[in-house]
Design an enzyme around this catalytic site. Structure first.
Site, PDB file in Angstrom:
ATOM      1  N   LYS A  53     -19.952 -99.651 -51.530  1.00 40.64           N
ATOM      2  CA  LYS A  53     -20.635-100.793 -51.130  1.00 40.64           C
ATOM      3  C   LYS A  53     -19.898-102.386 -51.718  1.00 40.64           C
ATOM      4  CE  LYS A  53     -24.508 -99.197 -48.102  1.00 40.64           C
ATOM      5  NZ  LYS A  53     -25.838 -98.628 -48.472  1.00 40.64           N
ATOM      6  N   GLN A  97     -31.062 -99.877 -52.092  1.00 41.49           N
ATOM      7  CA  GLN A  97     -30.483 -98.245 -51.461  1.00 41.49           C
ATOM      8  C   GLN A  97     -31.542 -97.753 -51.327  1.00 41.49           C
ATOM      9  OE1 GLN A  97     -27.337 -97.327 -50.212  1.00 41.49           O
ATOM     10  NE2 GLN A  97     -28.136 -95.923 -49.445  1.00 41.49           N
ATOM     11  N   ASP A 120     -29.828-105.552 -44.042  1.00 44.09           N
ATOM     12  CA  ASP A 120     -29.529-103.377 -43.622  1.00 44.09           C
ATOM     13  C   ASP A 120     -30.397-104.327 -42.351  1.00 44.09           C
ATOM     14  OD1 ASP A 120     -28.381-101.568 -45.153  1.00 44.09           O
ATOM     15  OD2 ASP A 120     -30.242-101.193 -46.674  1.00 44.09           O
TER      16      ASP A 120
END
Ligand code: NAD
Length: 285
Positions: A53, A97, A120
């Site tokens: 990322k 995460q 997300d």
């Protein structure tokens, strides 16, 4: 019949290049896109995801802030950091995460993220927006599947097609079904309790497999000419990466198919990057 291969690597590269160009244009207006990434603990797979990322941010020209916290970080400490990032006007996107260590309540952490920074697309506000067709962030993997279909099989019109999604998770199956509805497909969601999966899949013009079991979709599940998208990531008996679909057999029947690796996988990061760009646009509206 030999299926057309839908190249997720190429399509994700194309999306990242488009974002790179748009980001340079934003920079000229004095706007820099900033993503904050939080990793708790040392899970090797998560470390790889976070590294990728950050690399994508660098490539496109985003600023990335990295918070690598020890595995024993308390829930309160993590929530404090999320709040701090929520309050910072220079941060557009926040990504925590997953999975988090067991002593931390993932739901609580997701709910603490400002929905306008939830790149997300996991916050209930964004999930709700997707359900009622309002603007919000969409979970990256299913959003990537839509791009694979639109860019990888451009002559294939999703509207009115029978789509069977196998899997009903919150991050893939459910949002996938809503996105396909938005594209006017006729959607069926199959899952572990579905009776006669073969018959259900066989009527599909589009099959999207998101199960997490190698070869759960065989040639017997697929109608001649169907488009098959394989979201699954598994290891076969030789330890090699494979999807949910028996690729060898199904690619003889399908009209188009995604490989694993190189199909859906690369799209997830590309769509995350797209969400970051959208977040920055909204913050500077
Ligand atoms: P999950 O375990 O949360 O959900 C799996 C779903 O499959 C469940 O809804 C279950 O009902 C269904 N299922 C299980 N066995 C079944 C069977 N025999 N027949 C029909 N349905 C069955 O998994 P998830 O998080 O949705 O992920 C699914 C797969 O996609 C995994 O392999 C995961 O690694 C992969 N994945 C890939 C990406 C990517 O970027 N490519 C992103 C997320 C998930």
């Amino acid at each position: 019949m030999s299926a057309k291969l839908i190249d997720g690597k190429a399509i994700s590269a194309q999306i990242k290049d488009e974002l790179k160009e748009k980001t340079a244009a934003l920079k000229e207006k004095g706007i820099t896109v900033t993503l904050a990434v939080i990793l708790v603990g040392e899970d090797p797979a998560s470390q790889v995801y976070v590294r990728n990322k950050k690399k994508a941010c660098e490539y496109i020209g985003y600023n990335s802030l990295s918070y690598e916290l020890p595995a024993d970080t308390s829930e309160d400490k993590l929530l404090e950091l999320v709040q701090e990032l929520n309050d910072r006007s220079d941060v557009d996107g926040i990504l925590v995460q997953m999975p988090l260590p067991k002593h931390i309540d993932e739901k609580k952490v997701i709910n603490a993220i400002d929905p306008s920074k939830d790149v997300d697309g996991f916050h209930p506000v964004n999930v709700g927006a997707l359900v009622i067709g309002e603007e919000g962030f969409v979970s990256c993997t299913p959003a990537g599947v839509i791009q694979l279909l639109k860019r990888g099989v451009p002559d294939f019109d999703i509207s009115g097609k029978e789509c069977v999604i196998i899997g009903r998770s919150n991050i893939v199956g459910k949002p996938m079904s809503l996105l396909m509805l938005r594209e006017n497909a006729t959607v069926t969601v199959a899952h572990s309790r579905t009776k006669d999966l073969e018959a259900v899949c066989k009527r599909a013009d589009i099959i999207i497999a998101a199960v997490g079991k190698a070869k759960v979709i065989t040639a017997d599940h697929v109608k001649e000419g169907a488009v098959v998208i394989d979201v699954g990531i598994n290891r076969n008996v030789d330890g090699k990466l494979c999807g949910d679909v028996d690729f060898e057999a199904v690619s003889q029947i399908a009209s188009a198919i995604t490989p694993v690796p190189g199909g859906v996988g690369p799209m997830t990061i590309a769509m995350l990057m797209n969400n970051c760009y959208e977040a920055a646009l909204r913050h500077h509206r």
